[in-house]
Scaffold this active site. Structure first.
Site, short mmCIF file in Angstrom:
data_model
loop_
_atom_site.label_atom_id
_atom_site.label_comp_id
_atom_site.label_asym_id
_atom_site.label_seq_id
_atom_site.Cartn_x
_atom_site.Cartn_y
_atom_site.Cartn_z
N CYS A 6 0.85 -1.20 0.00
CA CYS A 6 0.00 0.00 0.00
C CYS A 6 0.88 1.24 0.00
CB CYS A 6 -0.94 0.00 1.20
SG CYS A 6 -2.40 -1.05 1.00
N ASP A 29 10.93 -6.32 -8.32
CA ASP A 29 11.12 -6.89 -6.99
C ASP A 29 12.47 -6.43 -6.42
OD1 ASP A 29 9.80 -9.64 -5.45
OD2 ASP A 29 11.81 -8.97 -4.85
N HIS A 45 -6.04 -2.45 -1.38
CA HIS A 45 -5.52 -3.53 -0.54
C HIS A 45 -6.45 -4.74 -0.59
CE1 HIS A 45 -3.13 -5.36 2.65
NE2 HIS A 45 -4.28 -5.90 3.02
N ASN A 85 1.88 -16.33 -4.43
CA ASN A 85 1.95 -17.12 -3.21
C ASN A 85 0.80 -16.70 -2.29
OD1 ASN A 85 4.39 -18.45 -3.96
ND2 ASN A 85 5.51 -16.59 -3.46
N HIS A 96 -0.39 -8.48 0.81
CA HIS A 96 -1.11 -7.62 -0.15
C HIS A 96 -1.00 -8.36 -1.47
CE1 HIS A 96 -2.03 -3.34 -1.81
NE2 HIS A 96 -1.95 -4.15 -2.87
N HIS A 98 -0.33 -9.98 -4.79
CA HIS A 98 0.65 -9.62 -5.83
C HIS A 98 0.93 -10.83 -6.69
CE1 HIS A 98 2.84 -10.93 -2.22
NE2 HIS A 98 3.77 -11.41 -3.03
P1 5GP Z 1 5.87 -13.17 -1.48
O1 5GP Z 1 6.97 -13.87 -0.72
O2 5GP Z 1 4.87 -12.54 -0.53
O3 5GP Z 1 5.23 -13.99 -2.54
O4 5GP Z 1 6.59 -12.00 -2.28
C1 5GP Z 1 6.89 -10.77 -1.73
C2 5GP Z 1 7.95 -10.16 -2.60
O5 5GP Z 1 8.02 -8.78 -2.32
C3 5GP Z 1 9.36 -10.73 -2.36
O6 5GP Z 1 9.87 -11.28 -3.59
C4 5GP Z 1 10.16 -9.52 -1.90
O7 5GP Z 1 11.48 -9.50 -2.40
C5 5GP Z 1 9.35 -8.35 -2.40
N1 5GP Z 1 9.43 -7.15 -1.60
C6 5GP Z 1 9.26 -7.06 -0.25
N2 5GP Z 1 9.38 -5.79 0.15
C7 5GP Z 1 9.63 -5.05 -0.97
C8 5GP Z 1 9.83 -3.66 -1.20
O8 5GP Z 1 9.81 -2.82 -0.29
N3 5GP Z 1 10.04 -3.26 -2.48
C9 5GP Z 1 10.05 -4.15 -3.53
N4 5GP Z 1 10.27 -3.65 -4.74
N5 5GP Z 1 9.85 -5.48 -3.34
C10 5GP Z 1 9.64 -5.91 -2.09
ZN ZN Z 2 -1.78 -3.27 1.17
#
Ligand code: 5GP
Ligand code: ZN
Length: 112
Positions: A6, A29, A45, A85, A96, A98
């Protein structure tokens, strides 16, 4: 702001943007797991795929309608993988919704 995505959607946390419109944002990422690793989020969100409903599924539709263009903008011309995921067993780390767009190399045939 306790939701990092967010914060990114609101422009309060910086990101390397690939594409943005009124409903969604695509950005690189911060910890890429492939040569190209882009995240696509709804600006609203939604905590995960588990929280998708008939009322908010338009955001998911908008994201999937835009993914081909986002992939092209990110330089992906030979295919890509889309992953979301959901929950602890999938190691979701940001609550959130994605979608990861991964590519830029030959990916393994299986993801588990
Ligand atoms: P999940 O593990 O929830 O499927 O993926 C979350 C992703 O968000 C991870 O690949 C992580 O590297 C990325 N991520 C987490 N915090 C940030 C951030 O502040 N900026 C960016 N660009 N990516 C983020
Ligand atoms: Zn959010």
């Amino acid at each position: 702001m306790d939701c990092v995505f967010c914060g990114i959607a609101a422009g309060k946390i910086p990101s390397k943007k690939v594409y943005e419109d009124e409903t969604l944002l695509a950005f690189h990422d911060i910890n890429p797991e492939a040569p190209v690793h882009v995240l696509v989020i709804p600006k609203q969100h939604i905590s995960s795929l588990d929280a998708v409903t008939p009322e908010n599924s338009g955001f998911v539709r908008a994201i999937f309608e835009k993914i081909p263009e986002i992939a092209r903008l990110a330089g992906l011309e030979n295919g890509y993988r889309v992953v979301s995921n959901c929950g602890p067993d999938a190691a979701q780390s940001v609550p959130h919704l994605h979608f990861h767009i991964l590519g830029g190399k030959q990916l393994p045939a299986h993801i588990v």
